[in-house]
Scaffold this motif. Structure first.
Motif, PDB file in Angstrom:
ATOM      1  N   ARG A 205       0.829  -1.196   0.000  1.00 43.44           N
ATOM      2  CA  ARG A 205       0.000   0.000   0.000  1.00 43.44           C
ATOM      3  C   ARG A 205       0.866   1.248   0.000  1.00 43.44           C
ATOM      4  N   LYS A 206       0.345   2.278  -0.652  1.00 41.43           N
ATOM      5  CA  LYS A 206       1.030   3.566  -0.661  1.00 41.43           C
ATOM      6  C   LYS A 206       0.195   4.554   0.131  1.00 41.43           C
ATOM      7  N   PHE A 207       0.876   5.458   0.814  1.00 42.57           N
ATOM      8  CA  PHE A 207       0.196   6.455   1.628  1.00 42.57           C
ATOM      9  C   PHE A 207       0.956   7.758   1.511  1.00 42.57           C
ATOM     10  N   TYR A 208       0.245   8.840   1.391  1.00 44.87           N
ATOM     11  CA  TYR A 208       0.893  10.142   1.370  1.00 44.87           C
ATOM     12  C   TYR A 208      -0.012  11.162   2.034  1.00 44.87           C
ATOM     13  N   SER A 209       0.576  12.255   2.397  1.00 43.95           N
ATOM     14  CA  SER A 209      -0.140  13.345   3.044  1.00 43.95           C
ATOM     15  C   SER A 209       0.007  14.591   2.181  1.00 43.95           C
ATOM     16  N   THR A 210      -1.075  15.320   1.999  1.00 49.55           N
ATOM     17  CA  THR A 210      -1.021  16.558   1.236  1.00 49.55           C
ATOM     18  C   THR A 210      -0.811  17.714   2.208  1.00 49.55           C
ATOM     19  N   PRO A 211       0.250  18.489   2.048  1.00 54.38           N
ATOM     20  CA  PRO A 211       0.516  19.585   2.977  1.00 54.38           C
ATOM     21  C   PRO A 211      -0.587  20.645   2.922  1.00 54.38           C
ATOM     22  N   PRO A 212      -0.975  21.195   4.065  1.00 52.74           N
ATOM     23  CA  PRO A 212      -2.072  22.164   4.096  1.00 52.74           C
ATOM     24  C   PRO A 212      -1.766  23.463   3.374  1.00 52.74           C
ATOM     25  N   HIS A 213      -0.490  23.837   3.236  1.00 55.33           N
ATOM     26  CA  HIS A 213      -0.185  25.108   2.578  1.00 55.33           C
ATOM     27  C   HIS A 213      -0.558  25.101   1.087  1.00 55.33           C
TER      28      HIS A 213
END
Length: 68
Positions: A15-23
């Motif tokens: 599985r791949k997981f990433y987070s999108t930065p709020p800026h």
């Protein structure tokens, strides 16, 4: 999970997981944003609350993800 051939010599990625930065969604920084206290800002890595982004991979081994 990405498709995988039974003849593929490489181990599966999983599985791949990433987070999108709020800026990325803020655009121009507006005035009078809420701020952390100086001590809390040092722990979070930012002075402004809208830019605080906690990242921990939920698929890590060894337990449940923490929320902080």
């Amino acid at each position: 999970m990405p498709p995988r051939s039974p003849f593929d010599p490489c181990p599966p990625i999983g599985r791949k997981f990433y987070s999108t930065p709020p800026h990325l969604f803020l655009g121009v920084q507006p005035p009078d944003l809420p701020q952390f206290s100086p001590a809390e800002a040092l722990r979070k890595g930012t002075l402004w609350k809208v830019f605080a982004d906690y990242y921990e991979n939920p698929y890590r081994k060894g337990g449940k993800p923490r929320h902080g």
